[in-house]
Design an enzyme around this catalytic site. Structure first.
Site, PDB file in Angstrom:
ATOM      1  CG  ASP A  86      29.714  -2.551  -3.123  1.00 44.05           C
ATOM      2  OD1 ASP A  86      28.940  -2.192  -4.031  1.00 44.05           O
ATOM      3  OD2 ASP A  86      29.451  -3.508  -2.346  1.00 44.05           O
ATOM      4  N   GLY A 145      27.674  -6.824  -3.782  1.00 40.70           N
ATOM      5  CA  GLY A 145      28.388  -6.322  -4.953  1.00 40.70           C
ATOM      6  C   GLY A 145      29.121  -7.429  -5.702  1.00 40.70           C
ATOM      7  CG  ASP A 205      29.836  -2.259   6.430  1.00 36.90           C
ATOM      8  OD1 ASP A 205      28.930  -1.400   6.508  1.00 36.90           O
ATOM      9  OD2 ASP A 205      29.646  -3.483   6.523  1.00 36.90           O
ATOM     10  CG  PHE A 210      23.573   3.394  -6.450  1.00 39.22           C
ATOM     11  CD1 PHE A 210      22.429   3.373  -7.226  1.00 39.22           C
ATOM     12  CD2 PHE A 210      24.650   4.164  -6.869  1.00 39.22           C
ATOM     13  CE1 PHE A 210      22.348   4.104  -8.396  1.00 39.22           C
ATOM     14  CE2 PHE A 210      24.573   4.902  -8.031  1.00 39.22           C
ATOM     15  CZ  PHE A 210      23.428   4.875  -8.797  1.00 39.22           C
ATOM     16  CB  ALA A 211      25.575   1.334  -0.290  1.00 41.87           C
ATOM     17  CG  ASN A 236      23.814  -4.236   6.927  1.00 41.14           C
ATOM     18  OD1 ASN A 236      24.820  -4.001   7.581  1.00 41.14           O
ATOM     19  ND2 ASN A 236      23.406  -5.454   6.655  1.00 41.14           N
ATOM     20  CE1 TYR A 289      15.449  -1.518  -1.729  1.00 42.71           C
ATOM     21  CE2 TYR A 289      13.386  -1.121  -2.881  1.00 42.71           C
ATOM     22  CZ  TYR A 289      14.762  -1.054  -2.827  1.00 42.71           C
ATOM     23  OH  TYR A 289      15.439  -0.517  -3.895  1.00 42.71           O
ATOM     24  CG  HIS A 294      14.022  -8.113 -10.066  1.00 42.74           C
ATOM     25  ND1 HIS A 294      15.204  -8.052  -9.382  1.00 42.74           N
ATOM     26  CD2 HIS A 294      13.157  -7.332  -9.384  1.00 42.74           C
ATOM     27  CE1 HIS A 294      15.056  -7.249  -8.343  1.00 42.74           C
ATOM     28  NE2 HIS A 294      13.822  -6.800  -8.311  1.00 42.74           N
ATOM     29  CG  LEU A 295       8.815 -10.771 -15.608  1.00 42.35           C
ATOM     30  CD1 LEU A 295       8.241 -12.152 -15.273  1.00 42.35           C
ATOM     31  CD2 LEU A 295       7.703  -9.831 -16.068  1.00 42.35           C
TER      32      LEU A 295
END
Ligand code: UDP
Length: 326
Positions: free
Chosen positions: A32, A37, A52, A74-75, A94, A143, A191-192
Site C-alpha cells: 500500500d 490506506g 507505490d 484492490f489498490a 495512479n 472510476y 457513503h450512506l
C-alpha cells in the site's frame, strides 16, 4: 504456505480480505502506498510493504523479496473521482499505470493468478434490474471506466496466456469486521451508512436524503448492500478456484440480490442505534439510478457464494466500529 500479495490491503475491503486470508492460513503481504490506506487496520500478522505501484523497480523488488503465489488487487485511487483537469491525469496514472506495472511484474515473475476488485459502476445506469454480468457496460464516471478498462486488459492478458483472473464487481460494500479489527474510514466520507451512523453519533447535524422522487415505493433510491466480510470470503473462494484451474477469466457480481431504500437504511439505523437523529430531503445527486440490485446467480453458481450478513448485521457491525472510533 501460500503467500498472497494484497495491493491496497490498508484500505477498507483490502484489510478485511487480508484478515480473512490470514484466518484461512495464507501468508499475506500487504502492499500500500498509504495514500488512502490506514496504518491501524493493517493486521499484525501480515507483512507490510509501503510501496507505490507506479514505481515498477520497487514493485519488482517486492516480488523478489517474497515468493508471491497470487495477487488480490484492490489498490486504486479514491472512488469519488474529480474529473477536474488537475486531478484527472494523476488519477489515471495512479490507477492504470500502477495496474499495468503490476501485470508486467506478474508476467516477469511468472505469477499467473489475480483476483481484481471491480465494481457495479461498470454497468452505469442499467436498463433493468437485477443486473446480470452480461448486461451492457456503460460506466458514467471515471472510476467505473478505469475499472472496466482494467477488466478488458485482464481479458487480453488472459487470451495471451499471461494471466488468469476473476474480477469481482461489488455492489454497495458496507459493514465492519465482526471482531472490530477493521471498518470504513473514508475521508471525506460520502457513503450512506457511515454518514448515517456519524449522524447518530452527533458528528453531523442531520442526514440528507438525496431525492425522494425516484421511481421506488418510498421515492428514495434502492441499493444492494453487501457486508465486507462476505466480500472478503468471495475473494478467497475466487482465489481457490484460480489455483484449482476451475476459473480462468471471469467477471462476477457480488451483491445480495436484495435492495433497500435510503429511507429503510435510515429507519434500521435509528432502530439499532436507538438515536432519533434529524433527516432532511434535499436535491438529487447527479448520476444516481433509481434501483441497483445485483443478480447474484453467477456468484452462487461459480463460487458457491452467498452473503451471510443481513441488513441488521451490517448496521450493527458498522455501528460498533464507528463507536470504537470515538
Ligand atoms: N445517499 C443519500 N445521502 C447521503 C449519501 C448517500 O441519500 O448522504 C444516497 C445516494 O444518493 C444513493 C444511496 O444513498 O442513492 C447510496 O449511496 P452511497 O454513496 O452510499 O453508494 P453508491 O450507491 O453511490 O455507490
Amino acid at each position: 504456505m501460500l503467500k498472497i500479495l494484497v495491493t491496497g490491503g490498508a484500505g477498507y475491503i483490502g484489510s478485511q480480505t487480508a484478515l480473512h486470508l490470514l484466518d484461512e492460513g495464507y501468508e499475506v503481504v500487504i502492499l500500500d502506498n498509504m495514500m488512502n490506506g490506514h496504518e491501524d487496520v493493517i493486521p499484525n500478522e501480515a507483512l507490510f510493504e509501503n510501496q507505490d505501484l507506479c514505481d515498477i523497480d520497487g514493485l519488482e523488488q517486492v516480488f523478489d523479496k517474497h515468493d508471491i503465489s497470487a495477487v488480490i488487487h484492490f489498490a486504486a485511487g479514491p472512488s469519488i473521482v474529480s474529473e477536474k483537469a488537475e486531478a484527472l491525469p494523476s488519477y489515471y496514472e495512479n490507477n492504470l499505470k500502477g495496474t499495468l506495472n503490476l501485470f508486467e511484474v506478474m508476467r516477469k515473475k511468472n505469477v499467473k493468478n489475480i483476483v481484481f476488485s471491480s465494481t457495479a459502476a461498470v454497468y452505469g445506469i442499467p436498463d433493468s434490474t437485477p443486473i446480470t454480468e452480461e448486461m451492457d457496460k456503460n460506466p458514467i464516471n471515471v472510476y467505473g471506466y478505469v475499472k472496466y478498462m482494467t477488466e478488458k486488459i485482464l481479458a487480453d492478458y488472459n487470451r495471451s496466456g499471461l494471466i488468469n483472473y476473476v474480477a469481482l464487481r461489488y455492489f454497495n460494500a458496507c459493514g465492519a469486521d465482526s471482531d472490530g479489527r477493521t471498518g470504513e474510514l473514508h475521508n471525506p466520507e460520502t457513503h450512506l451508512i457511515p454518514l448515517v451512523l456519524q449522524t447518530a453519533l452527533k458528528k453531523r447535524d442531520k442526514i440528507y436524503i438525496f431525492g425522494d422522487d425516484y421511481d421506488t415505493e418510498d421515492g428514495t433510491c434502492i441499493r444492494d448492500y453487501v457486508h465486507t466480510e462476505d466480500l472478503a470470503r468471495a475473494h478467497v473462494y475466487a482465489l481457490k478456484k484460480l489455483f484449482e484451474g476451475k476459473l480462468t477469466a471471469e467477471a462476477i457480481n457480488l451483491g445480495s440480490g436484495e435492495g433497500y431504500s435510503v429511507r429503510s437504511i435510515i429507519n434500521e439505523a435509528k432502530k439499532i442505534t436507538k438515536v432519533d437523529f434529524a433527516v432532511e430531503v434535499t436535491e438529487r445527486r447527479e448520476g444516481d439510478p433509481d434501483v441497483l440490485i445485483a443478480s447474484s446467480a453467477k456468484a452462487k453458481e461459480l463460487l458457491d457464494w452467498q452473503p451471510e450478513h443481513d441488513l441488521e448485521s451490517i448496521i450493527k457491525t458498522a455501528w460498533n466500529w464507528h463507536k470504537s472510533l470515538e
